[in-house]
Design a protein around this motif. Structure first.
Motif, PDB file in Angstrom:
ATOM      1  N   GLU A  76       0.827  -1.212   0.000  1.00 51.53           N
ATOM      2  CA  GLU A  76       0.000   0.000   0.000  1.00 51.53           C
ATOM      3  C   GLU A  76       0.861   1.261   0.000  1.00 51.53           C
ATOM      4  OE1 GLU A  76      -3.289   2.234   2.894  1.00 51.53           O
ATOM      5  OE2 GLU A  76      -2.515   0.242   3.381  1.00 51.53           O
ATOM      6  N   ARG A  77       0.508   2.223  -0.837  1.00 48.09           N
ATOM      7  CA  ARG A  77       1.127   3.536  -0.840  1.00 48.09           C
ATOM      8  C   ARG A  77       0.029   4.565  -0.618  1.00 48.09           C
ATOM      9  NH1 ARG A  77       6.756   2.505  -2.298  1.00 48.09           N
ATOM     10  NH2 ARG A  77       7.124   4.712  -1.913  1.00 48.09           N
ATOM     11  N   ASP A 103       4.943  10.078   0.136  1.00 48.64           N
ATOM     12  CA  ASP A 103       5.328   9.312   1.329  1.00 48.64           C
ATOM     13  C   ASP A 103       5.758  10.244   2.457  1.00 48.64           C
ATOM     14  OD1 ASP A 103       4.854   7.012  -0.151  1.00 48.64           O
ATOM     15  OD2 ASP A 103       6.936   6.907  -0.845  1.00 48.64           O
ATOM     16  N   ASN A 158       2.201   2.437   7.912  1.00 45.29           N
ATOM     17  CA  ASN A 158       2.277   1.113   7.294  1.00 45.29           C
ATOM     18  C   ASN A 158       3.702   0.557   7.278  1.00 45.29           C
ATOM     19  OD1 ASN A 158       3.252   2.798   5.295  1.00 45.29           O
ATOM     20  ND2 ASN A 158       1.628   2.335   3.815  1.00 45.29           N
ATOM     21  N   SER A 186      -0.805  -0.205  10.642  1.00 45.75           N
ATOM     22  CA  SER A 186      -2.037  -0.543   9.935  1.00 45.75           C
ATOM     23  C   SER A 186      -1.960  -1.974   9.405  1.00 45.75           C
ATOM     24  CB  SER A 186      -2.268   0.427   8.780  1.00 45.75           C
ATOM     25  OG  SER A 186      -1.196   0.374   7.853  1.00 45.75           O
ATOM     26  N   GLY A 188      -1.588  -4.955   7.027  1.00 43.85           N
ATOM     27  CA  GLY A 188      -0.842  -4.971   5.771  1.00 43.85           C
ATOM     28  C   GLY A 188       0.503  -4.292   5.869  1.00 43.85           C
TER      29      GLY A 188
END
Length: 294
Positions: A76-77, A103, A158, A186, A188
């Motif tokens: 995920e990004r 990011d 993440n 999170s 993932g």
């Protein structure tokens, strides 16, 4: 004698810092395949950190963790990184090549000086540095010994990184802050943490831990024998030579696995360290964690 040693240390630091500054003028003009090394803070600023200060070890760690973090990147990004115990920014330099404009990196540290150095050194918009006040008998013994949650929202990152932070935590703190990793990570996401795990590789290495210098790190092998309970703990141990247990604490494998399970995490990748007198990626053990599947 104490005063003489203090003066000798200051002279040594001054000499090292001067020689390094001259070296880096020529070194940086020849760098071609190592992103980020030119941005390593000057020696005086690195002394504000709570760990490694030499330029060579910074280069080694930044380069190595560029690869390790790249392999652990979540799918995920945008990437939202929390670096616990950020010091003066080693893992920020390691993470930066994997980051894009969307990011963000957040560095968290119990040293106000470290946070101030980071704020004055790394001025990019994709980096935030947060001071977190807590007690540690080795690094910050005068603070109140209260276990307080990090000033960060649930499920807000993440990726979580921590280079040699759990190495300096007693049992109660070790377990509490592992639960904080789960809270802020999170689903993932990945956590990449280094410390000492007293597992079968460690047990196998004990007969080899003599006073000889290890071929895998420039110290005597028997320096890294964990045979003293940290504050009476049976599973969190420290070497006999430490001034306070938090200088270096290792955890028995079964206690480590139990703590991971109770925190709601699971191991996705584990790299055993060279401190066990074996070929390895890094000196300490590196564990990659993620949310435990239901």
């Amino acid at each position: 004698m104490v005063m003489i040693n203090r003066i000798a240390r200051k002279l040594g630091n001054l000499t090292y810092g001067t020689v390094e500054s001259i070296f880096r003028i020529y070194e940086h003009s020849n760098l071609s395949r190592a992103p980020g090394l030119a941005d390593i803070p000057k020696y005086k600023k690195r002394q504000g950190g709570l760990g490694t200060t030499t330029y060579g070890e910074w280069c080694y760690t930044v380069g190595l963790f560029q690869g390790i973090l790249k392999l652990a990147l979540p799918a995920e990004r945008p990437l939202k990184i929390l670096d616990v115990g950020c010091g003066v920014g080693r893992l920020y330099l390691a993470a930066r090549p994997s980051m894009n404009e969307e990011d963000h990196y957040t560095g968290l540290d119990l040293s106000k000086r470290c946070i101030d150095i980071c704020k004055s050194t790394y001025k990019e918009d994709n980096a935030t540095f947060v001071y977190y006040s807590t007690n540690n008998s080795y690094y910050k013994s005068k603070e109140a010994n209260n276990l307080q949650p990090w000033p960060l929202e649930d499920n807000s990152f993440n990726m979580v990184t921590a280079l040699s932070v759990w190495t300096h935590l007693r049992e109660e703190d070790w377990v509490f802050y592992l639960s904080e990793v789960k809270r802020v990570l999170s689903p993932g996401g990945k956590a990449v943490i280094s410390f000492f795990v007293l597992d079968k590789d460690y047990d196998a290495a004990l007969p080899r831990k003599t006073d000889e210098i290890s071929p895998y790190y420039p110290q005597q092998k028997n320096k890294w024998i964990f045979d003293k309970g940290a504050y009476g703990s049976k599973n969190w141990l420290c070497p006999a030579w430490v001034s306070v247990p938090e200088v270096a604490i290792g955890v028995r494998e079964h206690a480590f696995l139990d703590a991971i399970e109770k925190a709601g995490l699971r191991i996705s990748r584990f790299h055993s360290g060279s401190w066990k007198d074996q070929p390895a990626l890094f000196f300490q053990d590196i564990v990659e964690l993620e949310h435990k599947l239901d």
